[in-house]
Motif scaffolding. Structure first.
Motif, short mmCIF file in Angstrom:
data_model
loop_
_atom_site.label_atom_id
_atom_site.label_comp_id
_atom_site.label_asym_id
_atom_site.label_seq_id
_atom_site.Cartn_x
_atom_site.Cartn_y
_atom_site.Cartn_z
N ASN A 185 19.05 54.23 64.73
CA ASN A 185 19.39 52.85 64.33
C ASN A 185 19.67 51.85 65.83
O ASN A 185 19.39 50.96 65.63
N ALA A 186 20.23 52.67 66.57
CA ALA A 186 20.44 51.93 68.02
C ALA A 186 19.28 51.56 68.59
O ALA A 186 19.13 50.35 69.07
N ARG A 187 18.33 52.44 68.38
CA ARG A 187 16.99 52.22 69.04
C ARG A 187 16.36 51.07 68.22
O ARG A 187 15.78 50.13 69.15
N THR A 188 16.08 50.99 66.96
CA THR A 188 15.32 49.90 66.60
C THR A 188 16.27 48.61 66.64
O THR A 188 15.31 47.73 66.65
N THR A 189 17.30 48.65 66.70
CA THR A 189 18.18 47.46 67.02
C THR A 189 17.76 46.98 68.28
O THR A 189 17.84 45.64 68.36
N ALA A 190 17.74 47.82 69.17
CA ALA A 190 17.62 47.25 70.55
C ALA A 190 16.28 47.00 70.58
O ALA A 190 15.93 45.66 71.30
N ALA A 212 22.69 42.83 72.50
CA ALA A 212 21.53 42.27 72.75
C ALA A 212 20.66 41.37 71.88
O ALA A 212 20.36 40.30 72.05
N LEU A 213 21.23 42.13 70.55
CA LEU A 213 20.52 41.11 69.42
C LEU A 213 21.15 39.75 69.33
O LEU A 213 20.52 38.53 69.04
#
Length: 920
Positions: free
Chosen positions: A523-528, A493-494
């Protein structure tokens, strides 16, 4: 001994003393480099200069780099700074510096502050011997500290061996914009050698001894060893050697071995063991390496001390000269060296020393396939990586190369190699290593993690397509854990968030967010969330972007990051953005973030420019250029030069703008998309200012197709769209002008209540439609905008339209207001353009004389900020004190000081103080 070694060095000593005198009298920092082959007396000259400096009132300190200790970060420099009476770094300073070893820029600033303060009381000599062996962090500090402290009376004395490799290293360290003096030591002349011999013998040397002296090729150390040898063997009669005297010492190690054989035959073995341990070593460690008791080694130690080969420093012994250590070391066979180094590592580890202490021995002595050595090197790399990533790279790559290709541990170590390459900003090496690992056909989970490790550096470089390809390939693998899949989906997504299809990025980010919440991966949550924020920003929805970035901060804590600050600025919340930048910079200084400094500096300069603070923006951009050079980050260098080019254009200085554009082009790299886009926008404005509007319009191309296209092609924001419309109309590209106006309206619709967006849309549409009343409405709306340049630009276009539509008096009044605004902002080039248009209407104003450029030299050439800086420095404040008072960074204060010195024709704080005081 010192006096003897300095025979034939009177000219060099005098030159060094002149440097000391000049530094003390001018208050200006100086670099003195002493180079020469081994044994020519560099250390002796350094000690002589140090002694004279102390007699002349300098605080002098000396540090020495060791060949076998290039792993300990900052060891030579910190050793020197602990010297002086009292030490240059107090206990409190050292305590503050310790936690900053992993924050290079802040480390330099923290060291600079006490040095600057101390130098106001007494001049300083900081000498580092054998710089060719200094570790990367010491070299980094030596590259930055002298320019930072250029206005303080500090002499930086560096000695180095004269070799091609050393010359390359020194060229990277020696500053280009401050005084640098070089002394290259040459072999002693025949006269100097005879004088040296006469000092030792008490009489003139005879012909046979003279011939032997000539065989030393003028090397002071070899001369001394020869004289010591013939004297110790009582082979001198009447100032000459007997016919059976020793031969010419063509190889030092042979001469030394001959001297140390006989009654003390074990002395040479002791020296060889010590040579493996380093220039300074413990007798306990040497005994362990010799596999004897310490008591058994004492006769050899006494012999080495008596012969002058070693000196006793208290807790340790040290080689009297590096050449002695090198001679003993070179006399070992390669196999013996390897075995002794491996044994030294085992001993150090067994006696509680760290992996870092043992690392250089393992690098020299571990054979291929040594898994134990590889493990120690891994631990050492992990330990030093925060302080010195470059050193960690050499450690971890050595560990990696020790392991056979089929060793399963190699895959695990290889991933650590990738991580450390990323940390060291060596992205291409990280990619190469990752691909090498992937070619070994690892299991799906490992392959996915390897791809994921490259996400951050690829994103930072703007290589979104390559990032998307990698994570997409990883997501297609079977057998990936839910945690890794959630992170990869967020990274996908990024990668999509800056594309032409931000909606797809949003959908992917929401799916990643759901997966991240399900597996509990923060980590996955903040990257999303970051992906959602960047997708919203790409689509021009800055309120939504701000909300996402604030959610990221809520998870991680701390001050706002650059993306959040940019969203605040694009929502016209400039004061909040400026406050956030100040907090973020302070947080980075307190807790790390060396590599974030140019990013924060860039956004601060960009916000200053948009708000019309051109002088602050210029100082900020110049600071970024210097920081980018210090950190070797060319992306930010391009952005800074592009911003400087825009400032030069606003001032009407096309020649200066062209020079900046040349620099931007020089450092532009196609793979760094974001920096390249900034350079493109500056190029467009430069072409238009030079009269090539059609070329500028062609370069804009598809930039107005969407918010994403605008950012990708030009790095421009919505506030630049009226300028895009003007260029398109001048370039006779009405379609581009129409699309730009429609795009401006999209931004306004997606950011309701933002005056700059609403006013910019009205401004752009009015230019396309030639609607004078709509331009007036745009001027009214933009009065609430913090972007003063946008306000002045709209007023100028409104005034021109009024005149063109026969409403001369109203137009002249509006152009007068635009002229006033431009002059107040320092945009003298824009003001002169308005002035020419006013003159074409028949208007005349006495105050037009004020549009002349600021003088380039003298007190009147200083900006308001520069005058405040000069006044504070004249009060005896350090750069850090001034920075805190003005809420600026010490780096920016340094930029202001360099500008002040140039304008006033001074080169030190002392001279600046005199200039300020002379003005009352």
């Amino acid at each position: 001994m010192t006096q003897t070694l300095l025979r034939g060095r009177s000219a060099e000593v005098e030159k060094a003393l002149r440097v000391l005198e000049e530094t003390a009298s001018t208050g200006r920092s100086t670099v003195l480099v002493v180079s020469g082959e081994a044994g020519l007396g560099k250390t002796a000259l350094l000690e002589s200069v140090r002694a004279q400096a102390e007699r002349n009132g300098f605080t002098a300190c000396v540090g020495k780099a060791e060949e076998l200790d290039r792993i300990s970060p900052m060891a030579p420099l910190l050793l020197a700074l602990r010297g002086g009476h009292p030490p240059l770094l107090s206990e409190g300073d050292r305590a503050a510096v310790g936690p900053l070893l992993d924050q290079q820029l802040w480390l330099v600033d923290r060291i600079a502050a006490p040095l600057e303060e101390r130098s106001q009381r007494t001049p300083i000599l900081i000498a580092i011997d054998d710089v060719q062996w200094a570790d990367p962090l010491t070299l980094f500090a030596l590259r930055l500290l002298p320019p930072r402290l250029a206005a303080s009376p500090i002499v930086w004395l560096l000695t180095a061996r004269d070799t091609p490799a050393t010359s390359t290293e020194l060229s990277q360290v020696i500053p280009r914009d401050m005084p640098v003096h070089q002394i290259t030591l040459q072999p002693l002349s025949p006269t100097a050698m005879r004088e040296l011999a006469a000092d030792r013998l008490g009489t003139e040397p005879g012909p046979r001894l003279t011939r032997l002296l000539e065989g030393t090729a003028g090397n002071p150390f070899l001369v001394t060893e020869l004289l010591d040898g013939v004297l110790s063997e009582e082979m001198v009669e009447g100032g000459d050697v007997t016919a059976s005297g020793p031969g010419v010492p063509t190889k030092l190690r042979t001469a030394l071995r001959r001297r140390l054989s006989g009654p003390h035959k074990d002395v040479w073995s002791l020296l060889q063991a010590g040579s493996v341990l380093g220039g300074t070593f413990s007798i306990d460690d040497a005994a362990a390496l010799r596999r004897v008791r310490v008591s058994d080694l004492l006769p050899s130690l006494h012999g080495a001390l008596a012969e002058g080969m070693l000196v006793d420093t208290g807790l340790h012994v040290a080689f009297r000269h590096d050449l002695i250590r090198e001679a003993a070391y070179e006399d070992l066979t390669p196999t013996a060296r390897r075995v002794l180094h491996r044994a030294a590592a085992e001993h150090l580890l067994a006696t509680g020393r760290t992996a870092v202490d043992a690392a250089h021995h393992l690098m020299a002595g571990a054979p291929a396939g040594d898994r134990e050595a590889a493990d120690v090197l891994r631990r050492a790399a992990a330990e030093v990586a925060p302080q010195s990533p470059a050193t960690a790279v050499s450690l971890i790559t050595h560990a990696y190369n020790l392991l056979p290709r089929r060793d399963p541990l190699r895959l695990e170590v290889g991933q650590e190699v990738v991580d450390i390459f990323v940390r060291a900003r060596r992205v291409q090496d990280a990619i190469f290593t990752a691909d090498e690992l992937l070619r070994t056909s690892p299991d799906a989970e490992t392959a996915a993690r390897i791809h994921s490790r490259l996400a951050r550096p690829l994103w930072d470089l703007g290589l979104d397509d390559r990032l998307l390809a990698r994570v997409t390939q990883a997501l297609e693998l079977d057998g990936i854990s839910p945690q890794v899949r959630a992170l990869l989906l967020a990274q996908r997504a990024l990668a999509m968030s800056r594309s032409d299809d931000p909606d797809a990025a949003v959908n992917t980010a929401h799916a990643a967010l759901a997966d991240a919440d399900e597996v509990g991966d923060r980590n996955a949550r903040t990257t999303a969330l970051r992906a959602l924020g960047h997708a919203a920003a790409t689509d021009g929805r800055y309120g939504d972007a701000l909300d996402c970035f604030q959610q990221v901060r809520a998870v991680h804590g701390g001050p706002p990051q650059a993306a959040e600050l940019l969203a605040l600025a694009l929502l016209d919340r400039y004061d909040e953005a400026r406050d956030g930048l100040t907090r973020s910079r302070q947080e980075a200084e307190e807790h790390g973030g060396t590599w974030e400094v140019p990013a924060f500096g860039w956004w601060e300069a960009a916000i200053d420019l948009a708000a019309g603070r051109m002088e602050d923006a210029e100082a900020g951009a110049r600071t970024i250029v210097r920081l980018a050079e210090d950190l070797q980050e060319y992306g930010y260098r391009v952005q800074a030069y592009a911003l400087l080019a825009r400032i030069a254009l606003l001032r009407g200085d096309l020649r200066q703008a062209e020079e900046y554009m040349t620099q931007a082009t020089r450092w532009t790299r196609s793979e760094v998309r974001l920096a390249s886009a900034q350079a493109t926008l500056a190029h467009v404005l430069w072409l238009d200012a030079g009269g090539d509007a059609e070329g500028a319009a062609r370069l804009l191309g598809a930039a107005a197709d969407s918010p994403a296209a605008l950012a990708r092609h030009t790095g421009a924001g919505y506030a630049d769209l009226p300028e895009v419309v003007r260029i398109a109309l001048r370039g006779k590209d009405t379609e581009l002008a129409r699309r730009a106006a429609l795009l401006a309206q999209q931004y306004a619709d997606r950011n309701p209540g933002v005056a700059t967006a609403t006013g910019g849309a009205l401004h752009a549409r009015a230019l396309v439609d030639d609607d004078v009343d709509l331009l007036g409405e745009a001027v009214g709306v933009l009065r609430a905008s913090p972007r003063l340049l946008s306000r002045a630009s709209a007023a100028e276009d409104h005034g021109r339209a009024l005149v063109a539509h026969g409403r001369r008096d109203q137009g002249v009044a509006e152009l007068d207001r635009a002229w006033d605004a431009y002059v107040a902002l320092g945009a003298t080039g824009e003001a002169r353009r308005v002035q020419r248009h006013l003159q074409s209407t028949g208007a005349r104003r006495r105050r037009w004389m004020a549009t002349s450029r600021r003088p380039s030299t003298g007190w009147d050439a200083l900006t308001d900020t520069e005058r405040r800086v000069a006044s504070l420095v004249a009060e005896g404040r350090t750069n850090r004190d001034v920075a805190q008072t003005l809420s600026l960074s010490p780096n920016t204060i340094g930029t202001h000081l360099r500008s002040i010195f140039g304008k006033l024709g001074v080169n030190s704080r002392v001279q600046l103080t005199r200039e300020v005081l002379s003005r009352g």
